[in-house]
Motif scaffolding. Structure first.
Motif, PDB file in Angstrom:
ATOM      1  N   ASN A  44      28.899  12.792  33.361  1.00 18.16           N
ATOM      2  CA  ASN A  44      28.222  13.428  34.630  1.00 18.16           C
ATOM      3  C   ASN A  44      27.375  12.260  35.121  1.00 18.16           C
ATOM      4  N   GLN A  45      26.902  11.338  34.456  1.00 17.87           N
ATOM      5  CA  GLN A  45      25.979  10.384  34.766  1.00 17.87           C
ATOM      6  C   GLN A  45      26.448   9.527  36.116  1.00 17.87           C
ATOM      7  N   ASN A  46      27.706   9.308  36.065  1.00 18.26           N
ATOM      8  CA  ASN A  46      28.277   8.510  37.240  1.00 18.26           C
ATOM      9  C   ASN A  46      29.144   9.538  38.171  1.00 18.26           C
ATOM     10  N   GLY A  47      28.715  10.732  38.297  1.00 18.79           N
ATOM     11  CA  GLY A  47      29.153  11.650  39.170  1.00 18.79           C
ATOM     12  C   GLY A  47      29.538  12.856  38.567  1.00 18.79           C
ATOM     13  N   PRO A  48      29.839  13.807  39.635  1.00 18.29           N
ATOM     14  CA  PRO A  48      30.446  15.072  39.041  1.00 18.29           C
ATOM     15  C   PRO A  48      31.750  15.238  38.230  1.00 18.29           C
ATOM     16  N   ILE A  49      31.964  16.139  37.400  1.00 16.20           N
ATOM     17  CA  ILE A  49      33.252  16.376  36.842  1.00 16.20           C
ATOM     18  C   ILE A  49      33.912  17.453  37.511  1.00 16.20           C
ATOM     19  N   SER A  50      35.345  17.519  37.728  1.00 19.65           N
ATOM     20  CA  SER A  50      35.867  18.487  38.162  1.00 19.65           C
ATOM     21  C   SER A  50      36.725  19.221  37.172  1.00 19.65           C
ATOM     22  N   GLY A  51      36.835  18.818  35.850  1.00 20.38           N
ATOM     23  CA  GLY A  51      37.548  19.438  35.075  1.00 20.38           C
ATOM     24  C   GLY A  51      37.443  18.821  33.733  1.00 20.38           C
ATOM     25  N   SER A  52      37.719  19.485  32.529  1.00 24.74           N
ATOM     26  CA  SER A  52      37.536  19.069  31.304  1.00 24.74           C
ATOM     27  C   SER A  52      38.402  19.911  30.259  1.00 24.74           C
ATOM     28  N   TRP A  53      38.697  19.027  29.252  1.00 22.94           N
ATOM     29  CA  TRP A  53      39.455  19.850  28.014  1.00 22.94           C
ATOM     30  C   TRP A  53      39.106  19.226  26.640  1.00 22.94           C
ATOM     31  N   SER A  76      38.239  15.083  34.265  1.00 21.94           N
ATOM     32  CA  SER A  76      38.715  14.563  35.477  1.00 21.94           C
ATOM     33  C   SER A  76      37.538  14.706  36.328  1.00 21.94           C
ATOM     34  N   LYS A  77      37.450  13.670  37.148  1.00 17.59           N
ATOM     35  CA  LYS A  77      36.340  13.451  38.056  1.00 17.59           C
ATOM     36  C   LYS A  77      36.946  13.146  39.396  1.00 17.59           C
ATOM     37  N   ASN A  78      36.293  13.495  40.506  1.00 17.45           N
ATOM     38  CA  ASN A  78      36.370  13.316  42.044  1.00 17.45           C
ATOM     39  C   ASN A  78      35.463  12.205  42.376  1.00 17.45           C
ATOM     40  N   ASN A  79      36.259  11.099  42.839  1.00 15.64           N
ATOM     41  CA  ASN A  79      35.630   9.888  43.135  1.00 15.64           C
ATOM     42  C   ASN A  79      35.952   9.415  44.485  1.00 15.64           C
ATOM     43  N   ASN A  80      35.276   9.718  45.827  1.00 12.67           N
ATOM     44  CA  ASN A  80      35.475   9.456  47.054  1.00 12.67           C
ATOM     45  C   ASN A  80      36.799   9.921  47.322  1.00 12.67           C
ATOM     46  N   GLY A  81      37.321  11.047  46.974  1.00 17.13           N
ATOM     47  CA  GLY A  81      38.657  11.752  47.512  1.00 17.13           C
ATOM     48  C   GLY A  81      39.725  11.409  46.403  1.00 17.13           C
ATOM     49  N   THR A  82      39.362  10.643  45.412  1.00 17.27           N
ATOM     50  CA  THR A  82      40.342  10.297  44.660  1.00 17.27           C
ATOM     51  C   THR A  82      40.134  10.920  43.339  1.00 17.27           C
ATOM     52  N   SER A 104      44.941   8.141  35.040  1.00 14.60           N
ATOM     53  CA  SER A 104      45.548   7.743  36.449  1.00 14.60           C
ATOM     54  C   SER A 104      44.490   8.031  37.695  1.00 14.60           C
ATOM     55  N   GLY A 105      44.694   7.630  38.792  1.00 10.15           N
ATOM     56  CA  GLY A 105      43.949   8.005  39.893  1.00 10.15           C
ATOM     57  C   GLY A 105      44.920   8.731  40.932  1.00 10.15           C
ATOM     58  N   ILE A 106      44.599   9.573  41.163  1.00 10.83           N
ATOM     59  CA  ILE A 106      45.625  10.641  42.051  1.00 10.83           C
ATOM     60  C   ILE A 106      44.605  10.817  43.306  1.00 10.83           C
ATOM     61  N   SER A 107      45.279  10.563  44.359  1.00  5.80           N
ATOM     62  CA  SER A 107      44.493  10.785  45.724  1.00  5.80           C
ATOM     63  C   SER A 107      45.041  12.321  46.167  1.00  5.80           C
TER      64      SER A 107
END
Length: 107
Positions: A44-53, A76-82, A104-107
């Motif tokens: 979380n220190q480097n941006g918001p988290i979108s999911g975890s398990w 899972s994190k969202n980083n500039n739309g990715t 992975s990085g998914i767009s």
């Protein structure tokens, strides 16, 4: 009552209790929920988290010829739309992160 018997019984009880405590302490693990919470704080220190398990069962793992019992999980994190996905491996006894991999990085 014989004082020798009393003190012998008390000593055996104390030694047995201490031995049981040591055996239990060696087998206890940090809860997977607590480990996931710690990992999420780090990410979380480097941006918001979108999911975890996290996998709730400790499993064997070997790294550099050292054997561990570990929990495996992911973030899972969202980083500039990715969407970036990471897998982590944490020591079940201490909660210390042993490894983090980018999946992975998914767009």
């Amino acid at each position: 009552m014989n004082w020798k018997s009393f003190f012998l019984g008390a000593a055996v009880g104390i030694i047995g209790g201490y031995a049981a405590k040591e055996v239990i302490a060696c087998k206890t693990y940090v809860s997977p929920e607590k480990i996931l919470e710690q990992v999420k704080k780090q990410f979380n220190q480097n941006g918001p988290i979108s999911g975890s398990w996290i996998h709730m069962e400790a499993e064997p793992y070997e790294k550099q010829q050292i054997n561990y019992r570990v929990y495996k999980g992911g973030i899972s994190k969202n980083n500039n739309g990715t969407t970036e996905q990471f897998e982590f491996i944490a020591d079940a006894q201490t909660g210390t992160l042993i490894d983090v991999r980018t999946l992975s990085g998914i767009s």
